[in-house]
Enzyme design. Structure first.
Site, PDB file in Angstrom:
ATOM      1  N   PRO A 237       0.828  -1.212   0.000  1.00  9.23           N
ATOM      2  CA  PRO A 237       0.000   0.000   0.000  1.00  9.23           C
ATOM      3  C   PRO A 237       0.864   1.265   0.000  1.00  9.23           C
ATOM      4  O   PRO A 237       1.892   1.318   0.678  1.00  9.23           O
ATOM      5  CB  PRO A 237      -0.843  -0.115   1.269  1.00  9.23           C
ATOM      6  CG  PRO A 237      -0.288  -1.251   2.045  1.00  9.23           C
ATOM      7  CD  PRO A 237       0.568  -2.083   1.156  1.00  9.23           C
TER       8      PRO A 237
ATOM      9  N   ALA B 196      10.332   2.984  -2.042  1.00  3.39           N
ATOM     10  CA  ALA B 196      11.677   2.389  -2.146  1.00  3.39           C
ATOM     11  C   ALA B 196      11.608   1.053  -2.875  1.00  3.39           C
ATOM     12  O   ALA B 196      12.488   0.723  -3.697  1.00  3.39           O
ATOM     13  CB  ALA B 196      12.263   2.191  -0.750  1.00  3.39           C
TER      14      ALA B 196
ATOM     15  N   GLY C 281       3.766   3.663   5.219  1.00  2.00           N
ATOM     16  CA  GLY C 281       4.903   3.359   6.088  1.00  2.00           C
ATOM     17  C   GLY C 281       5.553   2.028   5.772  1.00  2.00           C
ATOM     18  O   GLY C 281       6.377   1.536   6.544  1.00  2.00           O
TER      19      GLY C 281
ATOM     20  N   SER D  37       6.769   1.490   0.167  1.00  2.00           N
ATOM     21  CA  SER D  37       6.318   1.241  -1.206  1.00  2.00           C
ATOM     22  C   SER D  37       7.187   1.972  -2.241  1.00  2.00           C
ATOM     23  O   SER D  37       7.573   1.397  -3.266  1.00  2.00           O
ATOM     24  CB  SER D  37       4.840   1.631  -1.300  1.00  2.00           C
ATOM     25  OG  SER D  37       4.588   2.389  -2.421  1.00  2.00           O
TER      26      SER D  37
ATOM     27  N   ASP E 131      15.108   2.864   4.330  1.00  4.27           N
ATOM     28  CA  ASP E 131      14.093   2.166   3.522  1.00  4.27           C
ATOM     29  C   ASP E 131      14.724   1.501   2.302  1.00  4.27           C
ATOM     30  O   ASP E 131      14.519   0.312   2.044  1.00  4.27           O
ATOM     31  CB  ASP E 131      12.996   3.135   3.066  1.00  4.27           C
ATOM     32  CG  ASP E 131      12.047   3.524   4.193  1.00  4.27           C
ATOM     33  OD1 ASP E 131      12.382   3.261   5.361  1.00  4.27           O
ATOM     34  OD2 ASP E 131      10.983   4.090   3.900  1.00  4.27           O
TER      35      ASP E 131
END
Ligand code: MEV
Length: 320
Positions: free
Chosen positions: A102, A111, A106, A109, A155
């Protein structure tokens, strides 16, 4: 010879931050882990149109690479590879992008999508030198700057390496260490359903830090201490302590103002249902929270409580 008719595919996972989000931007240590069951995928096929297209049906995107502005994240991921490979004119390919992760929740997504495009294109161009985790992470970092403003690099690192990592942002090289997980850690991950911009959350923390540097330095220090203790707890299999440290970390994130009523409600519901610990994960203000559970019974109780408290998606991931 490059076989331009070949189809090339690459994927990258989502991620959760176990400890230290936000404080990691300011040089404190953090711990992150991939979520391998949620992935972004890039598929490259030959295009007969003498152009390079980027197609992302989920995002309603169908664009010619050359028409996209410099700050377009998908285009930048592709351009990073072309620049690194010193290819001035893009190949005639279509880059299809889709993702189960999603957006703005958090879970990394942005990266993961960048890493998938970078890997697929580097593979298509037969550039194994651009396919190492280190290179993929460095190229994806440039894309992260669009999403985050001042990303720590955690990330892109965790999605490129796809293993639990200990991360410290430092110069000239970040400290990136895989570590042992002595006893399996089972996390229930629940989505508030609220989408939230990492850039805004990171920017707000920066503004507050600039206004109250001493207070925020203390908050970041506390998060850094928690991450250090948590690493030892994870390496020695002290699962209960890992949970307690997560809940403690959530308290400091509330003080940074990056929690929200939805996140606090889910964290409280998980703890009341018996979770060993719970916290928001990622930039906060919305997106996902994580709860540590010990066994099947606790998992069921926590999932039920999270559902009743309004979680929109719930999944379980095991770090072993
Ligand atoms: C986002 O997943 C983690 C943050 O700490 C931002 C960053 O480290 O770049 C909020």
């Amino acid at each position: 010879m490059i076989d331009f008719s070949a189809v090339t595919e690459a994927t990258a996972p989502g991620k959760i931050i176990l400890f230290g989000e936000h404080a990691v931007v300011y040089g404190r240590p953090a711990i992150a882990a991939p979520i391998s069951q949620l992935r972004a995928k890039a598929t490259i096929t030959h295009s007969s149109s003498n152009n390079c297209y980027i197609v992302a049906p989920d995002l309603n995107r169908h664009d010619r690479l050359q028409d996209l502005p410099p700050d377009d994240a998908l285009a930048l991921a592709a351009r990073q590879v072309l620049d690194a490979a010193q290819i001035a004119w893009p190949p005639d390919v279509t880059i299809y992008v889709n993702s189960q992760i999603p957006i703005a929740s958090g879970m990394g997504s942005g990266a993961a999508i960048a890493a998938a495009i970078i890997r697929a294109l580097a593979q298509h161009l037969q550039r194994p030198d651009l396919l190492t985790n280190e290179r993929v992470s460095a190229l994806a970092y440039e894309v992260e700057k669009i999403h985050h403003g001042t990303p720590s690099g955690i990330d892109n690192t965790v999605v490129a390496y796809e293993q639990p990592i200990w991360f410290v942002r430092q110069s000239p090289y970040n400290q990136i260490e895989p570590f042992t997980v002595a006893a399996p850690l089972r996390f229930v991950v629940a989505d508030t359903g609220v989408r939230s911009s990492t850039k805004i959350a990171v920017g707000d923390v920066r503004r507050q830090y600039n206004e109250q540097p001493a207070r925020f330095a203390q908050i970041f220090d506390a998060c850094g201490r928690i991450a250090r203790t948590a690493r030892m707890a994870i390496e020695t299999g002290s699962v209960t302590q890992v949970g307690q440290l997560m809940t403690e970390n959530h308290g400091w994130l509330q003080k940074m103002t990056v929690s929200s009523s939805e996140l606090d409600r889910l964290v409280a519901a998980a703890l009341e249902a018996g979770a060993l610990g719970a916290k928001l994960s990622g930039a906060g203000r919305g997106g996902n929270m994580i709860a540590l559970v010990a066994d099947d019974g606790m998992e069921t109780a926590v999932r039920t409580a999270l559902h009743q408290a309004g979680a929109s998606h719930i999944l379980t991931t095991i770090l072993a």
